[in-house]
Design a protein around this motif. Sequence first.
Motif, PDB file in Angstrom:
ATOM      1  N   VAL A 112       7.698  76.942  18.497  1.00  0.00           N
ATOM      2  CA  VAL A 112       6.311  76.703  18.070  1.00  0.00           C
ATOM      3  C   VAL A 112       6.254  75.471  17.159  1.00  0.00           C
ATOM      4  O   VAL A 112       5.478  74.539  17.390  1.00  0.00           O
ATOM      5  CB  VAL A 112       5.749  77.938  17.324  1.00  0.00           C
ATOM      6  CG1 VAL A 112       4.361  77.650  16.780  1.00  0.00           C
ATOM      7  CG2 VAL A 112       5.718  79.137  18.253  1.00  0.00           C
ATOM      8  N   HIS A 113       7.132  75.462  16.138  1.00  0.00           N
ATOM      9  CA  HIS A 113       7.170  74.347  15.195  1.00  0.00           C
ATOM     10  C   HIS A 113       7.522  73.053  15.935  1.00  0.00           C
ATOM     11  O   HIS A 113       6.916  72.000  15.705  1.00  0.00           O
ATOM     12  CB  HIS A 113       8.202  74.656  14.106  1.00  0.00           C
ATOM     13  CG  HIS A 113       8.207  73.683  12.984  1.00  0.00           C
ATOM     14  ND1 HIS A 113       7.118  73.484  12.166  1.00  0.00           N
ATOM     15  CD2 HIS A 113       9.159  72.831  12.538  1.00  0.00           C
ATOM     16  CE1 HIS A 113       7.404  72.572  11.271  1.00  0.00           C
ATOM     17  NE2 HIS A 113       8.635  72.144  11.470  1.00  0.00           N
ATOM     18  N   ASP A 124      -1.698  83.635  17.384  1.00  0.00           N
ATOM     19  CA  ASP A 124      -1.950  82.217  17.113  1.00  0.00           C
ATOM     20  C   ASP A 124      -0.835  81.341  17.670  1.00  0.00           C
ATOM     21  O   ASP A 124      -1.071  80.266  18.222  1.00  0.00           O
ATOM     22  CB  ASP A 124      -2.015  81.967  15.593  1.00  0.00           C
ATOM     23  CG  ASP A 124      -3.340  82.422  15.006  1.00  0.00           C
ATOM     24  OD1 ASP A 124      -4.204  82.821  15.800  1.00  0.00           O
ATOM     25  OD2 ASP A 124      -3.490  82.374  13.784  1.00  0.00           O
ATOM     26  N   GLN A 125       0.403  81.829  17.480  1.00  0.00           N
ATOM     27  CA  GLN A 125       1.538  80.999  17.876  1.00  0.00           C
ATOM     28  C   GLN A 125       1.625  80.848  19.387  1.00  0.00           C
ATOM     29  O   GLN A 125       1.981  79.794  19.898  1.00  0.00           O
ATOM     30  CB  GLN A 125       2.828  81.598  17.318  1.00  0.00           C
ATOM     31  CG  GLN A 125       2.865  81.493  15.794  1.00  0.00           C
ATOM     32  CD  GLN A 125       4.086  82.144  15.193  1.00  0.00           C
ATOM     33  OE1 GLN A 125       4.459  83.251  15.563  1.00  0.00           O
ATOM     34  NE2 GLN A 125       4.703  81.470  14.237  1.00  0.00           N
ATOM     35  N   ILE A 177       4.758  71.435  17.874  1.00  0.00           N
ATOM     36  CA  ILE A 177       3.844  70.674  17.012  1.00  0.00           C
ATOM     37  C   ILE A 177       4.453  69.312  16.680  1.00  0.00           C
ATOM     38  O   ILE A 177       3.789  68.279  16.761  1.00  0.00           O
ATOM     39  CB  ILE A 177       3.522  71.472  15.730  1.00  0.00           C
ATOM     40  CG1 ILE A 177       2.774  72.752  16.088  1.00  0.00           C
ATOM     41  CG2 ILE A 177       2.707  70.634  14.764  1.00  0.00           C
ATOM     42  CD1 ILE A 177       2.539  73.679  14.927  1.00  0.00           C
ATOM     43  N   VAL A 183      -0.546  73.043  23.266  1.00  0.00           N
ATOM     44  CA  VAL A 183       0.357  71.896  23.370  1.00  0.00           C
ATOM     45  C   VAL A 183       0.652  71.608  24.844  1.00  0.00           C
ATOM     46  O   VAL A 183       0.600  70.453  25.292  1.00  0.00           O
ATOM     47  CB  VAL A 183       1.665  72.163  22.585  1.00  0.00           C
ATOM     48  CG1 VAL A 183       2.682  71.079  22.869  1.00  0.00           C
ATOM     49  CG2 VAL A 183       1.376  72.225  21.097  1.00  0.00           C
ATOM     50  N   ILE A 190      -0.871  78.296  20.269  1.00  0.00           N
ATOM     51  CA  ILE A 190      -0.418  76.943  19.936  1.00  0.00           C
ATOM     52  C   ILE A 190       0.427  76.385  21.073  1.00  0.00           C
ATOM     53  O   ILE A 190       0.229  75.244  21.518  1.00  0.00           O
ATOM     54  CB  ILE A 190       0.376  76.959  18.604  1.00  0.00           C
ATOM     55  CG1 ILE A 190      -0.585  77.186  17.440  1.00  0.00           C
ATOM     56  CG2 ILE A 190       1.152  75.658  18.424  1.00  0.00           C
ATOM     57  CD1 ILE A 190       0.103  77.455  16.125  1.00  0.00           C
ATOM     58  N   ASP A 208      -1.074  77.427  12.097  1.00  0.00           N
ATOM     59  CA  ASP A 208       0.179  78.176  12.085  1.00  0.00           C
ATOM     60  C   ASP A 208       0.639  78.470  10.653  1.00  0.00           C
ATOM     61  O   ASP A 208       1.046  79.582  10.345  1.00  0.00           O
ATOM     62  CB  ASP A 208       1.257  77.382  12.836  1.00  0.00           C
ATOM     63  CG  ASP A 208       2.531  78.179  12.992  1.00  0.00           C
ATOM     64  OD1 ASP A 208       2.436  79.420  13.038  1.00  0.00           O
ATOM     65  OD2 ASP A 208       3.609  77.574  13.066  1.00  0.00           O
ATOM     66  N   LEU A 213      -3.029  72.254  14.523  1.00  0.00           N
ATOM     67  CA  LEU A 213      -2.211  73.386  14.968  1.00  0.00           C
ATOM     68  C   LEU A 213      -1.276  73.830  13.840  1.00  0.00           C
ATOM     69  O   LEU A 213      -1.064  75.023  13.625  1.00  0.00           O
ATOM     70  CB  LEU A 213      -1.405  73.000  16.214  1.00  0.00           C
ATOM     71  CG  LEU A 213      -2.241  72.777  17.471  1.00  0.00           C
ATOM     72  CD1 LEU A 213      -1.358  72.345  18.620  1.00  0.00           C
ATOM     73  CD2 LEU A 213      -3.007  74.035  17.841  1.00  0.00           C
ATOM     74  N   TYR A 214      -0.731  72.853  13.095  1.00  0.00           N
ATOM     75  CA  TYR A 214       0.128  73.216  11.966  1.00  0.00           C
ATOM     76  C   TYR A 214      -0.682  73.948  10.909  1.00  0.00           C
ATOM     77  O   TYR A 214      -0.220  74.924  10.316  1.00  0.00           O
ATOM     78  CB  TYR A 214       0.775  71.966  11.370  1.00  0.00           C
ATOM     79  CG  TYR A 214       1.713  72.271  10.234  1.00  0.00           C
ATOM     80  CD1 TYR A 214       2.969  72.817  10.484  1.00  0.00           C
ATOM     81  CD2 TYR A 214       1.347  72.048   8.913  1.00  0.00           C
ATOM     82  CE1 TYR A 214       3.828  73.128   9.456  1.00  0.00           C
ATOM     83  CE2 TYR A 214       2.195  72.348   7.869  1.00  0.00           C
ATOM     84  CZ  TYR A 214       3.442  72.891   8.139  1.00  0.00           C
ATOM     85  OH  TYR A 214       4.285  73.196   7.111  1.00  0.00           O
TER      86      TYR A 214
END
Lengths: 322, 304
Positions: free
Chosen positions: B10-11, B156-157, B14, B164, B160, B226, B222-223
């Motif tokens: 996920v990170h 949410d994740q 982003i 993306v 995301i 998250d 998005l960050y």
Amino acid sequence: MEFGGIIAYLTSLVIEGGIFAVFCLGLNIQWGYTGLFNIGIAGFFCIGAYTSAMITMPAPTGLYAKYVHLLFGLDQPFALGLIGAAVICGIVAFLIGIPTLRLGEDYLAIATLGIAETFRLIFNNEKWLANGARGLTGLPQPLHDLIEPRYYNYIYLIIVVIVMILIYLLIERAIRSPWGRVLRAVREDEVSAAMSGKDIFRFKMQSLVFGAMVMGMGGALFAHYTKAISPDMFTPLYGTFIIWVMLIAGGSGNNKGAILGAFVIWTIWMGTHFLTDLLPYTLKARAPYIRYLVIGILLEVILVWRPQGLLGEEKRVSKMFE
Amino acid sequence: MIELIIYGLVHGSIIGLGAIGLTLVFGIIRFANFAHGDLMSAGAYLALFMVTSLFSWLGVSDNNFGPLSFGWRMLLAFPISMLCVGFVAILLDRILYQRLRRKGSGPVMLAISSLGAAFIIRMILLIFWGADSLFYRPGLLRHALELPLGIKIRPDQILILIVVLLLITFLHLFLQHTKLGKAMRSMADNIELARISGIDTEKIIMLTWGIGGALAAAAGMLYGIDVRLNPMMGWNFLIPLFAATILGTIGNVTGALVGGLVIGIAQQVSTAYMTPTYKPAVAFIIMILILLVRPKGIFGGSSR
């Protein structure tokens, strides 16, 4: 403000300006003469300050050691701290130079930015090294028993000015030598410098290390002036950005310009401090941001309208001509 | 461990989204844009302004979509913020970088100018919102779904990752199948050749800034969804962004995404062994290793 207060204020202004002038001179070797794009000045600032602190402070003993952690404290004189800061910064610069100096200039920028952040994180997190986020206090000041503490700044002013002038003379001498001319050749056109048989990588490395050593001394001067250092002082904002603005404002490639720029920008910076006193109460807490905004806009204005800075580069540096 | 890898994904997605914008600008305009991270923050805060002030004034419903932590307000704010930040990026180019290009200033001058722009953007955010961390929806308990193997992931994740994926698919289709996209790719290959083939390079530069800025805004929002919003978030992203860009070869869109995922996963997995505050250092170490071993990145042919 009465007269004595103004003198004291001007003294601290000149001391701080002088310390920043040392950084500008260091950056001038790297950027002004060699075209090395270092945006991690804060890293060398940080390393220089901490190295000098650890060399000059005594190791904590007794009850004190419970609250202050320090890997070592050598209890040596200020001059050794200054030299030690320069040496350690030189070594760090050498290590950064190895992977980046053969690549494009952007890579060095990103790498120096990374190293500055990394060192700040290390000093912040590793408590055993130099007391972590709480930092170090009570750094010794040279020649402090000569004079009453409240007049001490005058002594330190003389020390800063002497160090600054010595560094200035050393760089001027180096830049006006054949070595200095090679640096400028590397900056202007790497390929033709290489074709003339110059080892580009070696000259860039020497310039990077030389500049970083000067910055390390600046860090040491700063540490013994404030007497207290903590990792959050060495942010890219305070430690890097303002020094770039100073050099560009004064004129990169000109040592007098580097010193002039440092004093001019520092005076503007301190001057905006008085201006923000006029702000309405609600905006007071955000005043530092407004001051930085002004400095940022100033940089863009200089870049677009006067990229050569106040003094500009001296085209002819060799005494052999004329 | 699997959980950390998923969080890393996920990170990393982003980071990848941000790095794609950076790599486009770097590859097409030959410009290391140090303001890219702060464009991310700008996008995130612009959405915050719309979600908390503008849309509540306009009376847009504040209910959440099912298990997600946002509703109509965020859905509306998302594209508007992308557009605005794309416009801001173009504006910065017009006001600053274009003038410097016309003066024949070198790439380093442009980079310094972008460093100044980064500070200006950040200071504006700090003046308006202060230095504290903020949330799009403060005080909300964020429930996690239980997946097999004991993995916990928030709705949410998952969203995301989907967003993306969608944005990247659009970008890919645009670059491969439209005339403008082809013009952009040809400029990345050879700017002189593109110019003599009749491509309006200034127009393509504008388009590149627009896309880069919009993607940065998306990554920033998005960050924000998250984790949280902070004026320093963009600056803290800068090293991971450049690491991902270099890892995936400068100018390579797929590479930037892969680089972002690698950096993101490495950062999250590292938290199992070190304090999480070292995350930026992890990205930095990976970048130095890449520069030592393969400076042109994994998609860049052999090193020089």
